[in-house]
Design an enzyme around this catalytic site. Structure first.
Site, PDB file in Angstrom:
ATOM      1  CG  PHE A  54       2.616   5.972  -6.991  1.00  0.00           C
ATOM      2  CD1 PHE A  54       1.943   6.828  -6.005  1.00  0.00           C
ATOM      3  CD2 PHE A  54       2.805   5.883  -8.072  1.00  0.00           C
ATOM      4  CE1 PHE A  54       1.128   7.900  -6.966  1.00  0.00           C
ATOM      5  CE2 PHE A  54       1.595   7.030  -9.038  1.00  0.00           C
ATOM      6  CZ  PHE A  54       1.013   7.833  -8.300  1.00  0.00           C
ATOM      7  CE  LYS A 234      -5.099  -7.010   7.355  1.00  0.00           C
ATOM      8  NZ  LYS A 234      -6.157  -7.522   6.237  1.00  0.00           N
TER       9      LYS A 234
END
Ligand SMILES: NC(=O)C1=CN([C@@H]2O[C@H](COP(=O)(O)OP(=O)(O)OC[C@H]3O[C@@H](n4cnc5c(N)ncnc54)[C@H](O)[C@@H]3O)[C@@H](O)[C@H]2O)C=CC1
Ligand SMILES: N[C@@H](CC=O)C(=O)O
Length: 402
Positions: A54, A234
């Site tokens: 969160f 990535k």
């Protein structure tokens, strides 16, 4: 009702050789029947999710789910012990995977662990997974995709590369038809934000980094952004998708830590600028990968990319060059990529991964025709240049082929 109609996921094209062992990287097309999948829902059913984390991205996902009607119901939010006070909050992962109503576990935690363990356990418990966590995925790509394949469950990761840019989805689509011969581009929002702020507004490196952190672009440990390791994660994921096999080899990674304002000013006077890029080349069964600061002419596509934006290009043997541009970091664009993955699962439009034999690593591919060294050490491979840069402490840059 379980809306995961696994049997309706499209099958990959027949030209791919599908390995039969459970560790193979495959698509969600190969559902292993279990009683959970027999209760097939429809597109109209709500997809029920458990959210892990969160922070910047997790909060954005929860906010957007509250604001828009996406057909997705948030049932649990995993927070650190001591922080799980609000509605839906829990500090126990077991509560999420033991909830039979949860269809998908959404991982927006930071760092390799506990994400790797949670993704593994979620898949083994029969939950689909969506993750934005490139560090955990790049380090465990073969294992995690292998489990997803064996369980016949989707493991989607659009948000892991390029924030809000639909890069992975389009790379998978391109690979259905094309041989992906090269990929290059800007894949870090923080790094691009820093270079752009230094170049256009004369900001200091540290000042620009602080602003990127305040805007939620940077990793918890920003050395991953500026040292090139976030781009490297990535790059591993993109190369694995492009090759249809896990890309495991070591490859050179150069960061942008040493960039100074005066270096950028000198480049500008020469009609050039600097961008931090992923570089990938492939011919037949050989491939090479690298991450490096690249000197570019001011009129090039990547030189126009500003702020937290990314721009990544693939080159297919049939389609030629295709470039994708958008916000590469930030809570909202990343939340969008996660919600897109969830919607693909809800509407059963999961694009399968290509599967092929792994390529042989060939450092020489990123030399000569691929890249021309800028200034010093021409005719060297990226590996040799990276080694020299580390040994001499000099700042190395490269020019891409036109
Ligand atoms: N911020 C961005 O622009 C983007 C981030 N990502 C990736 O998404 C993930 C999340 O990124 P952010 O939200 O920016 O990071 P963040 O650091 O703001 O949030 C991570 C949250 O996970 C929580 N957390 C860590 N370990 C936990 C545990 N064991 N149990 C429960 N909660 C735990 C932290 O307390 C924190 O609230 C990262 O993996 C990041 O690489 C991907 C694309 C863009
Ligand atoms: N820290 C990353 C976040 C997105 O992947 C970045 O700046 O690109």
């Amino acid at each position: 009702m379980n809306p995961l109609n696994l049997t309706s996921f499209p099958r990959p094209p027949a030209r791919f050789d599908i390995p039969s062992d459970s560790q193979a990287i495959g698509s969600a097309a190969f559902a292993i029947p279990d009683e959970r999948h027999e209760d097939i829902g429809t597109e109209e059913d709500m997809l029920k999710i458990g959210l892990l984390g969160f922070g910047t991205v997790g909060r954005s996902i929860a906010e957007q789910l509250a604001e828009r009607d996406c057909g997705i119901e948030l049932r649990h939010i995993l927070r650190r012990p001591g922080k799980a006070g609000g509605p839906l909050m829990t500090e126990h992962f077991a509560e999420i995977i033991n909830d039979p109503e949860v269809d998908v576990v959404v991982d927006v935690l930071a760092g390799i662990e506990p994400s790797r363990t949670y993704i593994r356990e979620a898949l083994l418990a029969g939950k689909a997974v969506v993750t934005a966590n490139k560090a955990a995925l790049a380090a465990n790509y073969e294992e995690l995709l292998g489990i997803a394949h064996a369980k016949g469950l989707p493991l989607l990761f659009e948000a892991s590369c390029g924030g809000g840019i639909p890069w992975i989805e389009n790379l998978k689509k391109a690979a259905r038809i094309d041989r992906i011969e090269s990929m290059h581009g800007i894949l870090n929002g923080t790094g691009n934000f820093i270079l752009d702020r230094m170049d256009r507004f004369g900001m200091d490196f540290d000042e620009a980094l602080k602003e990127a952190q305040a805007l939620g672009y940077a990793e918890a440990d920003p050395t991953a952004d500026i040292g090139g390791f976030d781009v490297a994660n990535k790059a591993v994921i993109s190369a694995s998708v492009a090759c249809g096999a896990p890309f495991k080899d070591d490859f050179p990674v150069l960061g942008i830590e040493k960039v100074t304002k005066s270096f950028l000013d000198d480049l500008k006077r020469e009609g050039k600028t600097l961008r931090h890029m992923m570089l990938f080349k492939r011919t037949n069964n050989r491939a090479a990968l690298g991450v490096a600061p690249v000197v570019l002419p001011l009129e090039s596509l990547e030189a126009q990319v500003r702020s937290n934006f990314n721009c990544v290009t693939l080159e297919g043997d049939l389609v030629g060059r295709l470039s994708f541009y958008g916000q590469g970091a930030g809570g909202q664009p990343t939340a969008d990529a996660v919600l897109q993955d969830l919607t693909s699962i809800r509407t059963r439009r999961v694009e399968p991964l290509p599967v092929a034999a792994p390529p042989v690593y060939d450092a020489g591919l990123l030399r000569g025709a691929g890249l021309t060294a800028h200034g010093i050490l021409p005719d060297r491979t990226l590996e040799e240049l990276a080694r020299a840069a580390r040994e001499t402490g000099e700042f190395m840059t490269f020019q891409p082929e036109p």
